[in-house]
Scaffold this motif. Structure first.
Motif, mmCIF file in Angstrom:
data_model
loop_
_atom_site.group_PDB
_atom_site.id
_atom_site.type_symbol
_atom_site.label_atom_id
_atom_site.label_comp_id
_atom_site.label_asym_id
_atom_site.label_seq_id
_atom_site.Cartn_x
_atom_site.Cartn_y
_atom_site.Cartn_z
ATOM 1 N N PHE A 1 0.827 -1.211 0.000
ATOM 2 C CA PHE A 1 0.000 0.000 0.000
ATOM 3 C C PHE A 1 0.865 1.266 0.000
ATOM 4 O O PHE A 1 0.437 2.312 0.485
ATOM 5 C CB PHE A 1 -0.933 0.000 1.214
ATOM 6 C CG PHE A 1 -2.064 -0.984 1.096
ATOM 7 C CD1 PHE A 1 -3.275 -0.618 0.530
ATOM 8 C CD2 PHE A 1 -1.899 -2.292 1.512
ATOM 9 C CE1 PHE A 1 -4.307 -1.531 0.409
ATOM 10 C CE2 PHE A 1 -2.929 -3.212 1.396
ATOM 11 C CZ PHE A 1 -4.138 -2.840 0.841
ATOM 12 N N ASP A 2 2.049 1.176 -0.574
ATOM 13 C CA ASP A 2 2.986 2.299 -0.551
ATOM 14 C C ASP A 2 2.393 3.549 -1.204
ATOM 15 O O ASP A 2 2.524 4.655 -0.665
ATOM 16 C CB ASP A 2 4.293 1.907 -1.248
ATOM 17 C CG ASP A 2 5.371 2.964 -1.110
ATOM 18 O OD1 ASP A 2 5.739 3.282 0.042
ATOM 19 O OD2 ASP A 2 5.842 3.493 -2.140
ATOM 20 N N ASP A 3 1.754 3.409 -2.351
ATOM 21 C CA ASP A 3 1.200 4.574 -3.050
ATOM 22 C C ASP A 3 0.144 5.284 -2.205
ATOM 23 O O ASP A 3 0.084 6.520 -2.185
ATOM 24 C CB ASP A 3 0.588 4.151 -4.384
ATOM 25 C CG ASP A 3 1.638 3.747 -5.400
ATOM 26 O OD1 ASP A 3 2.819 4.087 -5.200
ATOM 27 O OD2 ASP A 3 1.281 3.067 -6.385
ATOM 28 N N GLN A 4 -0.691 4.521 -1.522
ATOM 29 C CA GLN A 4 -1.739 5.140 -0.701
ATOM 30 C C GLN A 4 -1.177 5.746 0.570
ATOM 31 O O GLN A 4 -1.681 6.758 1.060
ATOM 32 C CB GLN A 4 -2.801 4.098 -0.333
ATOM 33 C CG GLN A 4 -3.609 3.593 -1.522
ATOM 34 C CD GLN A 4 -3.006 2.355 -2.155
ATOM 35 O OE1 GLN A 4 -1.792 2.176 -2.144
ATOM 36 N NE2 GLN A 4 -3.850 1.507 -2.704
ATOM 37 N N ASN B 1 -4.727 6.302 5.488
ATOM 38 C CA ASN B 1 -4.567 5.315 6.552
ATOM 39 C C ASN B 1 -5.080 3.959 6.082
ATOM 40 O O ASN B 1 -6.147 3.873 5.467
ATOM 41 C CB ASN B 1 -5.336 5.741 7.810
ATOM 42 C CG ASN B 1 -4.813 7.035 8.395
ATOM 43 O OD1 ASN B 1 -3.618 7.307 8.344
ATOM 44 N ND2 ASN B 1 -5.694 7.843 8.952
ATOM 45 N N VAL B 2 -4.329 2.913 6.376
ATOM 46 C CA VAL B 2 -4.724 1.547 6.030
ATOM 47 C C VAL B 2 -5.248 0.873 7.298
ATOM 48 O O VAL B 2 -4.509 0.725 8.281
ATOM 49 C CB VAL B 2 -3.542 0.759 5.446
ATOM 50 C CG1 VAL B 2 -3.928 -0.702 5.207
ATOM 51 C CG2 VAL B 2 -3.070 1.396 4.144
ATOM 52 N N ILE B 3 -6.516 0.487 7.282
ATOM 53 C CA ILE B 3 -7.152 -0.132 8.438
ATOM 54 C C ILE B 3 -7.182 -1.646 8.205
ATOM 55 O O ILE B 3 -7.832 -2.122 7.266
ATOM 56 C CB ILE B 3 -8.598 0.381 8.640
ATOM 57 C CG1 ILE B 3 -8.650 1.907 8.484
ATOM 58 C CG2 ILE B 3 -9.130 -0.074 9.995
ATOM 59 C CD1 ILE B 3 -7.739 2.663 9.420
ATOM 60 N N GLN C 1 -10.241 -1.478 5.008
ATOM 61 C CA GLN C 1 -10.439 -0.334 4.130
ATOM 62 C C GLN C 1 -9.250 0.614 4.204
ATOM 63 O O GLN C 1 -8.385 0.489 5.069
ATOM 64 C CB GLN C 1 -11.723 0.417 4.487
ATOM 65 C CG GLN C 1 -11.795 0.878 5.921
ATOM 66 C CD GLN C 1 -13.197 1.318 6.315
ATOM 67 O OE1 GLN C 1 -14.196 0.876 5.756
ATOM 68 N NE2 GLN C 1 -13.289 2.201 7.287
ATOM 69 N N VAL C 2 -9.240 1.562 3.267
ATOM 70 C CA VAL C 2 -8.246 2.637 3.234
ATOM 71 C C VAL C 2 -9.004 3.942 3.418
ATOM 72 O O VAL C 2 -10.003 4.192 2.726
ATOM 73 C CB VAL C 2 -7.469 2.643 1.908
ATOM 74 C CG1 VAL C 2 -6.482 3.804 1.867
ATOM 75 C CG2 VAL C 2 -6.735 1.317 1.716
ATOM 76 N N GLN C 3 -8.537 4.780 4.357
ATOM 77 C CA GLN C 3 -9.252 6.006 4.709
ATOM 78 C C GLN C 3 -8.360 7.226 4.530
ATOM 79 O O GLN C 3 -7.143 7.165 4.728
ATOM 80 C CB GLN C 3 -9.713 5.975 6.169
ATOM 81 C CG GLN C 3 -10.725 4.898 6.500
ATOM 82 C CD GLN C 3 -11.101 4.919 7.972
ATOM 83 O OE1 GLN C 3 -10.491 5.627 8.766
ATOM 84 N NE2 GLN C 3 -12.098 4.140 8.333
ATOM 85 N N SER C 4 -8.979 8.344 4.167
ATOM 86 C CA SER C 4 -8.270 9.614 4.125
ATOM 87 C C SER C 4 -8.164 10.181 5.535
ATOM 88 O O SER C 4 -8.766 9.656 6.481
ATOM 89 C CB SER C 4 -8.998 10.599 3.208
ATOM 90 O OG SER C 4 -10.286 10.888 3.740
ATOM 91 N N VAL D 1 -13.744 7.112 3.270
ATOM 92 C CA VAL D 1 -13.321 5.790 2.818
ATOM 93 C C VAL D 1 -12.901 5.876 1.357
ATOM 94 O O VAL D 1 -13.705 6.167 0.472
ATOM 95 C CB VAL D 1 -14.445 4.752 2.995
ATOM 96 C CG1 VAL D 1 -14.009 3.397 2.432
ATOM 97 C CG2 VAL D 1 -14.810 4.621 4.469
ATOM 98 N N VAL D 2 -11.638 5.639 1.110
ATOM 99 C CA VAL D 2 -11.088 5.699 -0.242
ATOM 100 C C VAL D 2 -11.327 4.390 -0.980
ATOM 101 O O VAL D 2 -11.694 4.371 -2.151
ATOM 102 C CB VAL D 2 -9.580 6.024 -0.189
ATOM 103 C CG1 VAL D 2 -8.982 6.033 -1.593
ATOM 104 C CG2 VAL D 2 -9.345 7.352 0.508
ATOM 105 N N SER D 3 -11.099 3.299 -0.294
ATOM 106 C CA SER D 3 -11.375 1.977 -0.862
ATOM 107 C C SER D 3 -11.720 1.036 0.282
ATOM 108 O O SER D 3 -11.222 1.194 1.397
ATOM 109 C CB SER D 3 -10.188 1.445 -1.665
ATOM 110 O OG SER D 3 -9.012 1.423 -0.885
ATOM 111 N N ALA D 4 -12.573 0.074 -0.017
ATOM 112 C CA ALA D 4 -13.025 -0.858 1.013
ATOM 113 C C ALA D 4 -12.954 -2.281 0.474
ATOM 114 O O ALA D 4 -13.035 -2.519 -0.741
ATOM 115 C CB ALA D 4 -14.453 -0.527 1.447
#
Length: 659
Positions: free
Chosen positions: A210-213, A245-247, A482-485, A490-493
């Protein structure tokens, strides 16, 4: 450093006009024009003019957290100590080195340590990046900051920088991964959009995937030099935007329970706990682990050498990258395949003799005596090898392979971690490719007790047990929710989804559950040390397998299953503990207690749902017919070479004669 600027011409006519005019003239005229117009050579005096640089400021990386927001990786602000050259940059090389050495000496006296910096590095930085500090020390400690607070003088500066921090150290380190420096800053003359200080990139685990995010958007620093080449302004015109943030699906309570239970063994191994009703990984630990903070800002060569040369391989994530022969845990899936074919039913009884002739080889049971006629549930409880030899030979290899694949064994789970092992479920194609023959009866006998060419990761084993616990619903295994701003958008789930609905007959599930509960609760069971919580039944299967070259062959002790077995299951799990060469381990003695410790933590306050019907106790009459176990681990000592004739395990060529 010399700051380059566009050339100034001494001609009255604007230069761009001369160029256009020259292009419009014939070649001789162009030649005559160049004879007339003087093109001056650049000198320092003509280059000294106002110049503005727009430099990138790395953004703080986003956090990696557990499912509740507890940080597993975060970014902190710290200080670097830098050497700042005066502007304009008019030093000779000798003056550059002399100035720098005086500042370095001051820094050494302040911090009480030496800095190894070559003259060449100082000169190169001065010519190419002299308007920015030359970093002497990164990530100053609180003690360092107290020392430099006494005064830096005019040639030393403190520079803000972002550094990665792993607050839990080795906990979940193989999953989170670590970061490393992108690359040395450019050795070319400084240009717009160059970095003010080095950025970091993910090197392993979620940090890498998840480096880019996680990286975010760099900020912009406006740095201006006046007409004399002196630095006049330095300000942030665009602040950096932190990364997302990567949850994860991890539950820190579960993760710590896994890590602690595994640490108590003092051995290499892995523990995986998943939610069977969602496919979410709640805990996944590998031992030994490592502290990813050692890689920040850069890992020292001696520390990396120690990690890399450690025979226990602490950087290796055993939970998902290491595949082992599953031993008797695999009997669970052989039993499922047998029941689903209809050739064996819950009432079918098969003898459990002390040995069985298969072709030219005599496969021995772990006991020399005869244990009578057993049902599948009783055979699971006693881990009777000869029962499963006969069952496997009766149904053939195809159903075993089919149901192993359906449960996700021998293939990657799809979690977002690189280099996940696929494991192996041998097929005819595999056997032809590797051993130049199809699967034979001797192979089926080995396969029926989880030996031979079968390889399974702890993660795959927990996943498969979760499918049984969920009554055939195969939920996609997940590590990230998920990935959150930064503002919680929620950017992606990655929501729960059913990967497959396996058509498993209800009576077959009940029979398997009955046998797995007997493993942990009955007098002949091999996994009693896993049942540590009063009122909570544990369904599980022990296993002991050997792997590795003959000269260094080791035991892998397994325990896998789910709990509670008498109520809707909350956890599916698998643990493997590695032994040393020549050391005897067993799933009952070495692996089951690990799960017992984990469940004691997770279920200590467990209150069963109201009005849930209790599962029937094991059939006392059937249990009485079984021969009592000879010692606590009598049912869990299967080993390939011990089961064969005295000459040892058959080679692939020898097995070709077993029809």
């Amino acid at each position: 450093m010399r700051v380059h600027c566009p050339l100034r011409t001494r001609a009255k006519m604007p230069r761009f006009f001369l160029i256009l005019l020259a292009l419009a003239l014939p070649a001789p005229a162009q030649q005559r024009l160049t004879d007339v117009v003087e093109v001056p050579r650049p000198t320092w005096e003509t280059q000294k003019q106002a110049r503005t640089y727009l430099l990138n400021v790395p953004a703080p990386r986003g956090q990696i957290t557990d499912r509740h927001g507890a940080p597993l990786a975060q970014t902190r602000v710290a200080f670097n100590l830098g050497l700042s050259f005066p502007t304009p940059l008019e030093f000779t090389d000798g003056q550059t080195v002399a100035f720098a050495r005086r500042q370095i000496l001051t820094a050494e006296e302040l911090l009480g340590r030496s800095f190894k910096v070559t003259d060449e590095a100082l000169i190169q930085h001065y010519h190419n990046r002299g308007i920015l500090p030359f970093i002497l020390a990164e990530d100053l400690t609180n003690e360092d900051m107290a020392k430099v607070s006494r005064g830096l003088g005019t040639g030393l500066v403190l520079q803000h920088a972002y550094f990665r921090h792993y607050p839990l150290g080795p906990i979940a380190a193989h999953l989170v991964g670590y970061t490393g420096r992108v690359a040395p800053l450019s050795l070319k003359p400084i240009e717009n959009r160059d970095l003010v200080f080095p950025d970091a990139e993910g090197r392993e685990g979620l940090e890498q995937v998840f480096d880019d995010q996680l990286r975010g958007t760099p900020g912009v620093l406006n740095l201006t030099l006046n007409s004399e080449g002196q630095r006049t302004t330095e300000r942030i015109v665009q602040p950096p935007v932190p990364g997302y943030n990567v949850i994860t699906t991890l539950d820190l309570t579960v993760q710590k329970a896994c890590e602690d239970a595994l640490a108590k063994t003092g051995r290499r191994g892995a523990v995986v706990v998943v939610d069977p009703m969602s496919g979410e990984i709640l805990g996944m630990a590998s031992r030994p682990s490592f502290d990813p903070n050692a890689f920040i800002p850069v890992i020292r060569p001696e520390v990396f050498a120690q990690l890399n040369n450690d025979p226990d391989v602490p950087l290796y994530p055993r939970a998902f990258r290491s595949a082992y022969p599953p031993g008797s845990t695999f009997k669970t899936f052989v039993g499922l395949a047998a029941l689903q074919t209809g050739l064996i039913t819950p009432e079918t009884r098969i003898s459990c003799p002390g040995g069985l002739q298969v072709g030219n080889f005599y496969f021995r049971n772990h006991r020399s005596g005869h244990s009578g006629q057993l049902t599948l549930a009783q055979a699971l409880a006693q881990s009777c090898n000869t029962w499963f030899y006969q069952a496997g030979l009766k149904i053939s290899a195809e159903p075993i392979i089919e149901w192993s694949n359906a449960l996700g064994l021998g293939r990657r789970t799809g979690i977002p971690l690189r280099a996940e092992s696929a494991g192996n479920i041998p097929t005819d194609d595999y056997m032809v490719r590797v051993h130049n023959r199809n699967i034979l009866q001797g192979d089926v006998a080995n396969m029926s007790i989880g030996q031979g060419d079968i390889l399974v990761t702890p993660l795959q084993m927990a996943q498969a047990m979760g499918v049984l616990a969920a009554r055939g619903s195969f939920h996609q295994t997940r590590l990230v929710k998920q990935v959150q701003s930064l503002d919680n958008r929620v950017v992606s789930a990655y929501p729960d989804r059913i990967r497959a609905e396996l058509n498993i007959a209800e009576e077959n599930l009940e029979d398997l559950n009955k046998g797995l509960v007997m493993v942990t609760s009955h007098g002949t069971g091999t996994g009693r040390r896993a049942a540590t919580v009063k009122g909570v039944k544990v369904a599980g299967k022990t296993g002991t397998a050997q792997w590795g070259p003959v000269a260094k062959r080791r035991n892998a002790a397994w325990f896998a299953g789910y709990a509670p077995a008498n109520h809707p299951p909350l956890y599916a799990f698998a643990v493997v503990v590695e032994g040393n060469p020549g050391e005897s381990l067993s799933g009952g003695s070495n692996a089951a207690p690990v799960i017992g410790s984990v469940l004691a933590t997770l279920l200590k306050d467990y209150q069963p749902p109201e009005k849930v019907a209790e599962e029937a106790e094991p059939d006392d009459e059937a249990a009485d017919e079984a021969v009592p176990a000879q010692g606590e681990e009598a049912g869990d000592t299967e080993r390939t070479e011990d089961l064969m004739n005295p000459e040892g395990a058959p080679t692939p060529a020898e097995l070709s004669a077993v029809e």
